[in-house]
Design an enzyme around this catalytic site. Structure first.
Site, mmCIF file in Angstrom:
data_model
loop_
_atom_site.group_PDB
_atom_site.id
_atom_site.type_symbol
_atom_site.label_atom_id
_atom_site.label_comp_id
_atom_site.label_asym_id
_atom_site.label_seq_id
_atom_site.Cartn_x
_atom_site.Cartn_y
_atom_site.Cartn_z
ATOM 1 N N ARG A 58 -3.847 1.437 4.986
ATOM 2 C CA ARG A 58 -3.192 2.377 5.890
ATOM 3 C C ARG A 58 -3.743 3.795 5.755
ATOM 4 O O ARG A 58 -4.096 4.430 6.753
ATOM 5 C CB ARG A 58 -1.679 2.377 5.623
ATOM 6 C CG ARG A 58 -0.937 1.199 6.247
ATOM 7 C CD ARG A 58 0.292 0.807 5.449
ATOM 8 N NE ARG A 58 -0.110 0.267 4.145
ATOM 9 C CZ ARG A 58 -0.489 -1.007 3.958
ATOM 10 N NH1 ARG A 58 -0.478 -1.847 4.971
ATOM 11 N NH2 ARG A 58 -0.875 -1.433 2.770
ATOM 12 N N THR A 59 -3.813 4.305 4.524
ATOM 13 C CA THR A 59 -4.273 5.686 4.350
ATOM 14 C C THR A 59 -5.739 5.820 4.722
ATOM 15 O O THR A 59 -6.136 6.785 5.391
ATOM 16 C CB THR A 59 -4.058 6.146 2.894
ATOM 17 O OG1 THR A 59 -2.688 5.950 2.541
ATOM 18 C CG2 THR A 59 -4.402 7.619 2.732
ATOM 19 N N LYS A 88 -23.052 5.735 -11.711
ATOM 20 C CA LYS A 88 -24.072 6.099 -12.706
ATOM 21 C C LYS A 88 -23.585 7.204 -13.644
ATOM 22 O O LYS A 88 -24.333 7.650 -14.517
ATOM 23 C CB LYS A 88 -25.340 6.566 -11.990
ATOM 24 C CG LYS A 88 -25.933 5.539 -11.040
ATOM 25 C CD LYS A 88 -27.112 6.132 -10.282
ATOM 26 C CE LYS A 88 -27.658 5.144 -9.257
ATOM 27 N NZ LYS A 88 -28.779 5.732 -8.465
ATOM 28 N N ARG A 110 -9.062 9.895 -2.246
ATOM 29 C CA ARG A 110 -8.166 9.126 -3.121
ATOM 30 C C ARG A 110 -8.958 8.769 -4.368
ATOM 31 O O ARG A 110 -10.050 8.204 -4.270
ATOM 32 C CB ARG A 110 -7.659 7.858 -2.440
ATOM 33 C CG ARG A 110 -6.930 6.917 -3.416
ATOM 34 C CD ARG A 110 -6.304 5.728 -2.721
ATOM 35 N NE ARG A 110 -5.152 6.143 -1.920
ATOM 36 C CZ ARG A 110 -4.305 5.284 -1.347
ATOM 37 N NH1 ARG A 110 -4.475 3.983 -1.497
ATOM 38 N NH2 ARG A 110 -3.287 5.732 -0.640
ATOM 39 N N HIS A 140 0.891 11.653 -3.780
ATOM 40 C CA HIS A 140 0.333 11.152 -2.519
ATOM 41 C C HIS A 140 0.992 11.963 -1.398
ATOM 42 O O HIS A 140 1.861 11.470 -0.683
ATOM 43 C CB HIS A 140 0.655 9.666 -2.387
ATOM 44 C CG HIS A 140 -0.070 8.953 -1.284
ATOM 45 N ND1 HIS A 140 -0.798 9.614 -0.310
ATOM 46 C CD2 HIS A 140 -0.167 7.630 -0.992
ATOM 47 C CE1 HIS A 140 -1.308 8.724 0.527
ATOM 48 N NE2 HIS A 140 -0.943 7.518 0.134
#
Length: 325
Positions: A58-59, A88, A110, A140
């Site tokens: 969704r996000t 890396k 995120r 969030h």
């Protein structure tokens, strides 16, 4: 100590917003959903980088769609920790430094470790806004903004007393943390029931935050959901966050404890007719599909609202950048 509005145009923490901004954001979201075509040039000529190191549907998708509907070019990295130089050993700060040189204007991030999005914002600077789309076990904020918008659309305002029942894994669930901070700061008429297994109680620092703001709350760990659902105006269900628990025994114990926190049709039948059921999704067994047809279910509309609110948020940020130029 509460964060200051000066963090804007970065969107990092729900405590940074004054009520005036939340109300303006809601009006913008309403205007966009009424006629999205009016806003298709808001980000014309801008590049938005969507950088995710944790799974999302969704996000991730609504952030991409929001930017594209506003006219931006979007570069999206869904598994950034695996398929970029971060694998890396590159830090997120260096990643942002490089992407700034490649004509990136906005960052929607995120990340799996708390504090990383804040570190990215420090490097990006105020001319390159960073939007926190999930900061490890932290916050969030865009989810909280769309949740507030969903509740406001349903009840028209927060002037009347509202009881919000937060249900489930309140220890690990960043959506409940963010929403509690936001509603607890802005709305004195909101009170909370924290309904959770004993091992998944709301974080102590959030309880302390509510105490400082003199907000009403009741912690009801180890209680049964059916004892409190009827008193709630908003029942905010959440899944057991077993993916955040490394110990197999702890995962099994959480799932076992959750059996008293499943929203059954029998419990729904006791709820107020005008109440609503929310869930940030994804769901597991705590919210059976047979609840979907109940007129109080709002979780799919809640997910849709994420698109309009994220479009509104990008629009507000771009407007403020233009005013500051």
């Amino acid at each position: 100590m509460d964060l200051l509005y000066e963090d804007f145009p970065h969107i990092l923490d729900t405590r940074q917003f004054p009520l005036s901004f939340i109300e303006r954001l809601g009006r913008t979201a309403n205007a966009i959903r009424t006629d999205p075509s009016r806003f298709r040039k808001v980000l014309r000529g801008k590049k938005v980088v969507v950088l995710f190191s944790q799974p999302s549907l969704r996000t991730f998708e609504s952030s991409i769609e929001a930017a594209e509907m506003l006219g931006a070019r979007v570069h999206a990295f869904e598994n950034a920790a695996e398929f970029s130089s971060i694998k890396k050993g590159e830090t997120i700060k260096d990643t942002i430094r490089i992407l700034k040189h490649y004509n990136s204007d906005f960052f929607i991030i995120r990340w799996h470790t708390e504090g990383s999005v804040h570190a990215a914002a420090d490097v990006a600077g105020l001319s390159h806004p960073v939007i926190n789309a999930g900061d490890g076990p932290g916050q969030h904020p865009t989810q909280a903004l769309l949740d507030e918008y969903t509740i406001r659309r349903e009840f028209k305002s927060f002037d009347r007393p509202l009881v919000i029942g937060m249900v489930g894994d309140l220890l690990r669930g960043r959506t409940t943390h963010s929403l509690t901070y936001l509603l607890g700061k802005l709305y004195p008429n909101v009170s909370f029931f924290f309904i959770s297994p004993d091992s998944a109680r709301m974080k102590p620092e959030i309880i302390d935050y509510l105490k400082r703001h003199q907000r009403r709350y009741v912690e009801v760990p180890s209680a049964r959901l059916d004892q409190y659902a009827a008193a709630c105006d908003v029942l905010y269900m959440t899944r057991p966050q077993t993916d955040q628990e490394d110990d197999p025994e702890a995962r099994a114990r959480l799932i076992a404890e959750y059996q008293s926190f499943i929203l059954t049709p029998e419990i729904v039948a006791t709820m107020k007719p005008e109440s609503i059921i929310m869930h940030p999704l994804p769901r597991t067994f705590e919210l059976p599909e047979e609840i979907d047809d109940d007129p109080r279910a709002r979780y799919f509309e809640q997910a849709e609202n994420g698109l309009w609110v994220r479009m509104a948020l990008l629009t507000e940020i771009q407007t403020q950048l233009q005013l500051a130029a």
